[in-house]
Design an enzyme around this catalytic site. Sequence first.
Site, PDB file in Angstrom:
ATOM      1  N   THR A   1      -7.704 -37.877 -13.871  1.00 43.46           N
ATOM      2  CA  THR A   1      -8.358 -36.874 -14.775  1.00 43.46           C
ATOM      3  C   THR A   1      -7.708 -35.493 -15.068  1.00 43.46           C
ATOM      4  O   THR A   1      -7.163 -34.936 -13.993  1.00 43.46           O
ATOM      5  CB  THR A   1      -9.821 -36.584 -14.582  1.00 43.46           C
TER       6      THR A   1
ATOM      7  N   SER B   1     -15.788 -30.586  -9.181  1.00 43.87           N
ATOM      8  CA  SER B   1     -16.952 -31.369  -8.860  1.00 43.87           C
ATOM      9  C   SER B   1     -16.491 -32.323  -7.779  1.00 43.87           C
ATOM     10  O   SER B   1     -15.339 -32.454  -7.695  1.00 43.87           O
ATOM     11  CB  SER B   1     -17.643 -31.984 -10.065  1.00 43.87           C
TER      12      SER B   1
ATOM     13  N   HIS C   1     -14.448 -34.848  -9.626  1.00 47.27           N
ATOM     14  CA  HIS C   1     -13.086 -34.532  -9.986  1.00 47.27           C
ATOM     15  C   HIS C   1     -12.357 -34.484  -8.725  1.00 47.27           C
ATOM     16  O   HIS C   1     -11.016 -34.842  -8.762  1.00 47.27           O
ATOM     17  CB  HIS C   1     -13.023 -33.270 -10.715  1.00 47.27           C
TER      18      HIS C   1
ATOM     19  N   LYS D   1     -10.598 -37.576  -7.489  1.00 45.23           N
ATOM     20  CA  LYS D   1      -9.531 -38.039  -8.212  1.00 45.23           C
ATOM     21  C   LYS D   1      -8.286 -37.434  -7.519  1.00 45.23           C
ATOM     22  O   LYS D   1      -7.347 -37.976  -7.547  1.00 45.23           O
ATOM     23  CB  LYS D   1      -9.291 -37.651  -9.917  1.00 45.23           C
TER      24      LYS D   1
HETATM   25  P1  NAD Z   1     -17.615 -46.091 -17.070  1.00 44.83           P
HETATM   26  O1  NAD Z   1     -18.712 -45.751 -16.163  1.00 44.83           O
HETATM   27  O2  NAD Z   1     -18.123 -46.381 -18.483  1.00 44.83           O
HETATM   28  O3  NAD Z   1     -16.977 -47.565 -16.320  1.00 44.83           O
HETATM   29  C1  NAD Z   1     -16.496 -47.441 -15.199  1.00 44.83           C
HETATM   30  C2  NAD Z   1     -16.773 -49.011 -14.645  1.00 44.83           C
HETATM   31  O4  NAD Z   1     -16.366 -49.272 -13.422  1.00 44.83           O
HETATM   32  C3  NAD Z   1     -18.070 -49.651 -14.902  1.00 44.83           C
HETATM   33  O5  NAD Z   1     -18.126 -50.699 -15.492  1.00 44.83           O
HETATM   34  C4  NAD Z   1     -18.450 -49.858 -13.420  1.00 44.83           C
HETATM   35  O6  NAD Z   1     -19.362 -50.804 -13.190  1.00 44.83           O
HETATM   36  C5  NAD Z   1     -17.241 -50.186 -12.706  1.00 44.83           C
HETATM   37  N1  NAD Z   1     -16.981 -49.938 -11.345  1.00 44.83           N
HETATM   38  C6  NAD Z   1     -17.088 -48.525 -10.880  1.00 44.83           C
HETATM   39  N2  NAD Z   1     -17.022 -48.637  -9.324  1.00 44.83           N
HETATM   40  C7  NAD Z   1     -16.501 -49.770  -9.119  1.00 44.83           C
HETATM   41  C8  NAD Z   1     -16.071 -50.765  -7.980  1.00 44.83           C
HETATM   42  N3  NAD Z   1     -16.129 -50.005  -6.617  1.00 44.83           N
HETATM   43  N4  NAD Z   1     -15.908 -51.844  -8.008  1.00 44.83           N
HETATM   44  C9  NAD Z   1     -15.698 -52.511  -9.331  1.00 44.83           C
HETATM   45  N5  NAD Z   1     -15.990 -51.825 -10.243  1.00 44.83           N
HETATM   46  C10 NAD Z   1     -16.509 -50.602 -10.237  1.00 44.83           C
HETATM   47  O7  NAD Z   1     -16.585 -45.146 -17.051  1.00 44.83           O
HETATM   48  P2  NAD Z   1     -15.484 -44.927 -18.277  1.00 44.83           P
HETATM   49  O8  NAD Z   1     -15.804 -43.719 -19.151  1.00 44.83           O
HETATM   50  O9  NAD Z   1     -14.908 -45.989 -18.981  1.00 44.83           O
HETATM   51  O10 NAD Z   1     -14.424 -44.259 -17.258  1.00 44.83           O
HETATM   52  C11 NAD Z   1     -13.244 -45.107 -16.816  1.00 44.83           C
HETATM   53  C12 NAD Z   1     -12.249 -44.337 -16.042  1.00 44.83           C
HETATM   54  O11 NAD Z   1     -11.621 -43.388 -16.536  1.00 44.83           O
HETATM   55  C13 NAD Z   1     -12.766 -43.554 -14.814  1.00 44.83           C
HETATM   56  O12 NAD Z   1     -12.072 -43.863 -13.817  1.00 44.83           O
HETATM   57  C14 NAD Z   1     -12.959 -42.313 -15.563  1.00 44.83           C
HETATM   58  O13 NAD Z   1     -12.553 -41.219 -14.140  1.00 44.83           O
HETATM   59  C15 NAD Z   1     -11.660 -41.992 -16.189  1.00 44.83           C
HETATM   60  N6  NAD Z   1     -11.665 -41.346 -17.101  1.00 44.83           N
HETATM   61  C16 NAD Z   1     -12.934 -41.223 -18.063  1.00 44.83           C
HETATM   62  C17 NAD Z   1     -12.923 -40.339 -19.177  1.00 44.83           C
HETATM   63  C18 NAD Z   1     -14.305 -40.335 -20.192  1.00 44.83           C
HETATM   64  O14 NAD Z   1     -14.378 -39.405 -20.991  1.00 44.83           O
HETATM   65  N7  NAD Z   1     -15.025 -41.254 -20.369  1.00 44.83           N
HETATM   66  C19 NAD Z   1     -12.199 -39.103 -19.253  1.00 44.83           C
HETATM   67  C20 NAD Z   1     -11.135 -39.213 -18.487  1.00 44.83           C
HETATM   68  C21 NAD Z   1     -10.897 -40.157 -17.434  1.00 44.83           C
HETATM   69  N1  USQ Z   2     -20.328 -29.438 -21.670  1.00 42.54           N
HETATM   70  C1  USQ Z   2     -21.241 -28.334 -22.539  1.00 42.54           C
HETATM   71  N2  USQ Z   2     -22.259 -29.206 -23.050  1.00 42.54           N
HETATM   72  C2  USQ Z   2     -22.467 -30.414 -22.939  1.00 42.54           C
HETATM   73  C3  USQ Z   2     -21.697 -31.312 -21.999  1.00 42.54           C
HETATM   74  C4  USQ Z   2     -20.499 -30.648 -21.562  1.00 42.54           C
HETATM   75  O1  USQ Z   2     -21.136 -27.332 -22.688  1.00 42.54           O
HETATM   76  O2  USQ Z   2     -23.594 -30.784 -23.244  1.00 42.54           O
HETATM   77  C5  USQ Z   2     -19.164 -28.693 -21.037  1.00 42.54           C
HETATM   78  C6  USQ Z   2     -19.054 -28.806 -19.644  1.00 42.54           C
HETATM   79  O3  USQ Z   2     -19.729 -27.728 -18.838  1.00 42.54           O
HETATM   80  C7  USQ Z   2     -17.667 -28.998 -19.510  1.00 42.54           C
HETATM   81  C8  USQ Z   2     -17.062 -29.428 -20.690  1.00 42.54           C
HETATM   82  O4  USQ Z   2     -18.247 -29.327 -21.626  1.00 42.54           O
HETATM   83  O5  USQ Z   2     -16.896 -27.402 -19.256  1.00 42.54           O
HETATM   84  C9  USQ Z   2     -16.687 -30.954 -20.762  1.00 42.54           C
HETATM   85  O6  USQ Z   2     -17.648 -31.734 -19.965  1.00 42.54           O
HETATM   86  P1  USQ Z   2     -17.975 -33.146 -20.058  1.00 42.54           P
HETATM   87  O7  USQ Z   2     -19.072 -33.519 -19.585  1.00 42.54           O
HETATM   88  O8  USQ Z   2     -17.699 -33.550 -21.490  1.00 42.54           O
HETATM   89  O9  USQ Z   2     -16.580 -33.810 -19.230  1.00 42.54           O
HETATM   90  P2  USQ Z   2     -16.306 -33.694 -17.821  1.00 42.54           P
HETATM   91  O10 USQ Z   2     -17.631 -33.452 -17.034  1.00 42.54           O
HETATM   92  O11 USQ Z   2     -15.292 -32.973 -17.456  1.00 42.54           O
HETATM   93  O12 USQ Z   2     -16.176 -35.335 -17.201  1.00 42.54           O
HETATM   94  C10 USQ Z   2     -15.461 -36.241 -18.451  1.00 42.54           C
HETATM   95  C11 USQ Z   2     -15.670 -37.559 -17.922  1.00 42.54           C
HETATM   96  C12 USQ Z   2     -14.882 -37.665 -16.529  1.00 42.54           C
HETATM   97  C13 USQ Z   2     -13.294 -37.266 -17.237  1.00 42.54           C
HETATM   98  C14 USQ Z   2     -13.492 -35.768 -17.628  1.00 42.54           C
HETATM   99  C15 USQ Z   2     -12.227 -35.499 -18.159  1.00 42.54           C
HETATM  100  O13 USQ Z   2     -17.132 -37.794 -17.676  1.00 42.54           O
HETATM  101  O14 USQ Z   2     -14.789 -38.988 -16.121  1.00 42.54           O
HETATM  102  O15 USQ Z   2     -12.524 -37.291 -15.907  1.00 42.54           O
HETATM  103  O16 USQ Z   2     -14.257 -35.869 -18.591  1.00 42.54           O
HETATM  104  S1  USQ Z   2     -11.682 -33.815 -17.882  1.00 42.54           S
HETATM  105  O17 USQ Z   2     -12.529 -32.995 -18.500  1.00 42.54           O
HETATM  106  O18 USQ Z   2     -10.352 -33.664 -18.554  1.00 42.54           O
HETATM  107  O19 USQ Z   2     -11.508 -33.639 -16.334  1.00 42.54           O
END
Ligand code: NAD
Ligand code: USQ
Length: 404
Positions: A155, A190, A193, A196
Site C-alpha cells: 500500500t 494504522s 498499514h 504491510k
Molecule cells: P477484500 O477484503 O475485498 O479482499 C481480500 C480477500 O482476501 C477476501 O476475499 C478475503 O476473504 C481474503 N483473505 C483475507 N485473509 C485471508 C487468508 N488468511 N487466507 C485466505 N484468504 C484471505 O480486499 P481488496 O480491496 O480486494 O484488497 C485486496 C488487497 O489489495 C489487499 O491486500 C489490500 O491491502 C490491497 N489494497 C487494496 C486497496 C483498495 O482500495 N481496495 C488499495 C490498496 C491496496
Molecule cells: N476519508 C474521508 N472520508 C471518508 C473516508 C475516508 O475523509 O468517508 C479520508 C481518510 O481519513 C483518509 C483518506 O480519506 O485520509 C483515505 O481513506 P480510505 O478509507 O479511502 O483509504 P485507506 O484507509 O487509506 O485504505 C484504503 C484501503 C487499503 C489500502 C489503502 C491505500 O482500504 O486497503 O491499503 O486504501 S493507501 O491509502 O494508499 O494507503
Amino acid sequence: SSQVPSDGSKPKRVMVIGGDGYCGWATALHLSNKNYEVAIVDSLVRRLFDHQLGIDTLTPIASIHDRIERWKSLTGKSIKLYIGDICDFEFLSETLKSFEPDSVVHFGEQRSAPYSMIDRSRAVFTQQNNVIGTLNVLFAIKEFAEECHLVKLGTMGEYGTPNIDIEEGYITITHNGRTDTLPYPKQASSFYHLSKVHDSNNIAFACKAWGIRATDLNQGVVYGVRTDETEMHEELCNRFDYDGIFGTALNRFCVQAAVGHPLTVYGKGGQTRGYLDIRDTVQCVELAIANPAKPGEFRVFNQFTEQFSVNDLAHLVTKAGEKLGLEVRTVSVPNPRVEAEEHYYNAKHTKLVELGLQPHLLSDSLLDSLLNFAIQFKDRVDQKQIMPNVSWKKIGVKTRTVVS
Ligand code: NAD
Ligand code: USQ
C-alpha cells in the site's frame, strides 16, 4: 504486451490469493480472459466480517462457486478454486504443490485500516493474518516453487506523508560523505498499514536470503466497480463497499451522493493520497506478472495514477452530481483517525507506466457512470452504515461485540 505465448508453449499459471475480494475477483477474471491458467485461493473470511459487523456490499454478489460456474458457462474457461486460510501452512503448501503456479498474486489480507483499529483483538488479528499469511507464502515458494514470482499487494500508506517526495521503494541518501540506496522510510498510520510494512520487510529479506523473486505493489486507493469481465453478467458483479469500515473514499462519496447523504470529509480534508481505477489494478497486476522480477530481486512499484485530496474528491463528486440533478452537500466530520490533514504530497509512479500501463484517469464520464451505478442500487443502501464509528484514539483492549 503480456499474456499467453502464441508459440504453443504452455499458458502461464497464476494463483490469486484473495480472489473472492474486490481487487482479486476483478484480477482473476481479467487474467483468465487473457488465457492465463487461474486458481483462486480464498478463506472467504471477508464475507464473514460483513456478517459479523452487519454490513453489506452495495451490489448483490453471487457465491464464489456460482461466480466461477457462471464464468465457465459464459467463456468456457475454468478457474480452479481452493477454499482455505493461507495461515494454515498445510493447506497452502498442498495448494501450491497441486497447482504449480508460475506466479502468485497475493491480495489475501485484512485490508481495512478502521477494522484494524476497532479493538485490540482486531489489531492482533490483522497483523497475525497478514504477516503470518505472507510468511507462509514465502516459505511455501522457497520449499515447493522456488522459480515462482510473488506479486504482493502492498500500500502507498506504508510511506505515510513525509515532507519530501516519495520514491518507488528506495531512496539514495548521502550521509557523512557516504552514499547508499536504502529502503524508503516507512511511517504507516494504522495497525493495518503497519502490517504491510512488516510484510515488505519480510519479503525483502526472503529475496535476499533465499533468492526469491518478488514485486511489492504499493497500491493507492482503488475506485470504481466495473471491469470488462465483471460486466459480462450480473452473477460476475464485483463487491462495492460503502460502509464506514471497508468503504474507501471516492466509492463512499458516490454512494453518499446517490442517497442524499452529505459527503463525509474527515477533518480539514487536505489528506492527499494516490488513487486508481479498478480497471488499472487488473492491468498493473498483469504487467507485473508478464515482466517478472529477477531471482533475488525485491522490486517495488507505486501503483496509482493520480493524486487527490479528500476535498478535491468531494468537489468532483459535487459537480458530477449536480449534472445528474442531485443536490450534493458536504459535512466536515471530526476526524476519527490520527493523520495529517494538511501536508505536502508528491509520490513517484513511473515504473508501471514504463512497463506499458495506459491509465484510465478519473474523468467526468467515469464519475457519471459511477454515480449512475450507485443510483441503480440505492435501495440497497443502509444509511446507518455510512458514518465512521471507529476511533484511532479510543481503541481499547476490550473486545467490541457490537460495532455501532
Ligand atoms: P477484500 O477484503 O475485498 O479482499 C481480500 C480477500 O482476501 C477476501 O476475499 C478475503 O476473504 C481474503 N483473505 C483475507 N485473509 C485471508 C487468508 N488468511 N487466507 C485466505 N484468504 C484471505 O480486499 P481488496 O480491496 O480486494 O484488497 C485486496 C488487497 O489489495 C489487499 O491486500 C489490500 O491491502 C490491497 N489494497 C487494496 C486497496 C483498495 O482500495 N481496495 C488499495 C490498496 C491496496
Ligand atoms: N476519508 C474521508 N472520508 C471518508 C473516508 C475516508 O475523509 O468517508 C479520508 C481518510 O481519513 C483518509 C483518506 O480519506 O485520509 C483515505 O481513506 P480510505 O478509507 O479511502 O483509504 P485507506 O484507509 O487509506 O485504505 C484504503 C484501503 C487499503 C489500502 C489503502 C491505500 O482500504 O486497503 O491499503 O486504501 S493507501 O491509502 O494508499 O494507503
